[in-house]
Enzyme design. Sequence first.
Site, PDB file in Angstrom:
ATOM      1  N   ILE A  10     -72.224 122.959  94.625  1.00 21.65           N
ATOM      2  CA  ILE A  10     -70.968 123.370  93.990  1.00 21.65           C
ATOM      3  C   ILE A  10     -71.208 124.384  92.870  1.00 21.65           C
ATOM      4  CG2 ILE A  10     -70.778 121.659  92.105  1.00 21.65           C
ATOM      5  CD1 ILE A  10     -67.960 121.051  93.160  1.00 21.65           C
ATOM      6  N   GLN A  33     -83.256 115.491  87.118  1.00 22.49           N
ATOM      7  CA  GLN A  33     -82.503 115.076  88.319  1.00 22.49           C
ATOM      8  C   GLN A  33     -81.156 114.524  87.852  1.00 22.49           C
ATOM      9  OE1 GLN A  33     -84.293 111.895  90.615  1.00 22.49           O
ATOM     10  NE2 GLN A  33     -82.850 112.119  92.303  1.00 22.49           N
ATOM     11  N   HIS A  35     -82.449 114.490  96.894  1.00 22.89           N
ATOM     12  CA  HIS A  35     -81.939 115.704  97.555  1.00 22.89           C
ATOM     13  C   HIS A  35     -82.911 116.852  97.354  1.00 22.89           C
ATOM     14  CE1 HIS A  35     -80.345 115.526  93.449  1.00 22.89           C
ATOM     15  NE2 HIS A  35     -80.448 116.844  93.443  1.00 22.89           N
TER      16      HIS A  35
HETATM   17  P1  5GP Z   1     -80.238 117.834  90.474  1.00 23.70           P
HETATM   18  O1  5GP Z   1     -80.147 118.365  89.065  1.00 23.70           O
HETATM   19  O2  5GP Z   1     -79.902 116.368  90.535  1.00 23.70           O
HETATM   20  O3  5GP Z   1     -81.520 118.180  91.150  1.00 23.70           O
HETATM   21  O4  5GP Z   1     -79.137 118.636  91.291  1.00 23.70           O
HETATM   22  C1  5GP Z   1     -77.859 118.165  91.515  1.00 23.70           C
HETATM   23  C2  5GP Z   1     -77.072 119.298  92.142  1.00 23.70           C
HETATM   24  O5  5GP Z   1     -75.878 118.766  92.679  1.00 23.70           O
HETATM   25  C3  5GP Z   1     -76.677 120.404  91.159  1.00 23.70           C
HETATM   26  O6  5GP Z   1     -77.211 121.645  91.590  1.00 23.70           O
HETATM   27  C4  5GP Z   1     -75.164 120.381  91.182  1.00 23.70           C
HETATM   28  O7  5GP Z   1     -74.577 121.663  91.112  1.00 23.70           O
HETATM   29  C5  5GP Z   1     -74.851 119.702  92.499  1.00 23.70           C
HETATM   30  N1  5GP Z   1     -73.609 118.958  92.471  1.00 23.70           N
HETATM   31  C6  5GP Z   1     -73.211 118.064  91.526  1.00 23.70           C
HETATM   32  N2  5GP Z   1     -72.015 117.549  91.830  1.00 23.70           N
HETATM   33  C7  5GP Z   1     -71.650 118.102  93.010  1.00 23.70           C
HETATM   34  C8  5GP Z   1     -70.493 117.963  93.847  1.00 23.70           C
HETATM   35  O8  5GP Z   1     -69.565 117.207  93.565  1.00 23.70           O
HETATM   36  N3  5GP Z   1     -70.461 118.703  94.974  1.00 23.70           N
HETATM   37  C9  5GP Z   1     -71.467 119.554  95.327  1.00 23.70           C
HETATM   38  N4  5GP Z   1     -71.339 120.256  96.451  1.00 23.70           N
HETATM   39  N5  5GP Z   1     -72.575 119.721  94.560  1.00 23.70           N
HETATM   40  C10 5GP Z   1     -72.652 119.005  93.423  1.00 23.70           C
END
Ligand code: 5GP
Length: 129
Positions: A30, A90, A96
Site C-alpha cells: 500500500i 518488521q 512476508h
Molecule cells: P514490514 O515493515 O513489516 O517489513 O512491512 C510491512 C509492509 O506492509 C509495509 O511496506 C507496508 O506499506 C505494508 N502494509 C501495511 N499495511 C498494509 C495494508 O493494509 N495493505 C497493504 N497492501 N500493504 C500494507
Amino acid sequence: MDCLFCEIIKGNIPSKKVYEDDKVFVFLDINPNTNGHMLIVPKKHIVTVDDIDNDLAIHILEVEKKLKRLLEEKLNIEGLTIVQNNGLGQDVKHYHVHLIPRYKDDNWKTIYNKDILKDIEETIKEITN
Ligand code: 5GP
Ligand code: ZN
C-alpha cells in the site's frame, strides 16, 4: 489476535492481488518503495524466518523467480531487491517477503553507515567464537 495480513488473505480487507496459490498470497504494498512493490505472504500465519519450514521456503523462492520474470516482462524492471524483516523493522508480524522492483534513477537506497562499523576484526570474533 487479529492479524492484518491474515485478514487480507481471507479477503476481509481489500488488497490488489497479484498472485495466489495454495501456499502464498501476493499483493501490492500500500506504501510502495517503487512501482510494483509487492509482498509475498504465506497463507499460514507465521511471524519470522525462524518459523518457516524448508518446503515453504523453497516454494517462496520459486514464486519470487516467477514474479521477477513477470515484472521484467510487464514493468521492464532493471533489478529486484528482496527484503524480509524480522523483529525490529518488521511492522506487520506475519512473515512476508518484499519484492522491490528497481529502475534506473529510482533513488531507492539501503542505508549503509561506515561510521558505525567499529572494528571488523572484533565483529568476526564476536560472531564466530
Ligand atoms: P514490514 O515493515 O513489516 O517489513 O512491512 C510491512 C509492509 O506492509 C509495509 O511496506 C507496508 O506499506 C505494508 N502494509 C501495511 N499495511 C498494509 C495494508 O493494509 N495493505 C497493504 N497492501 N500493504 C500494507
Ligand atoms: Zn497472520
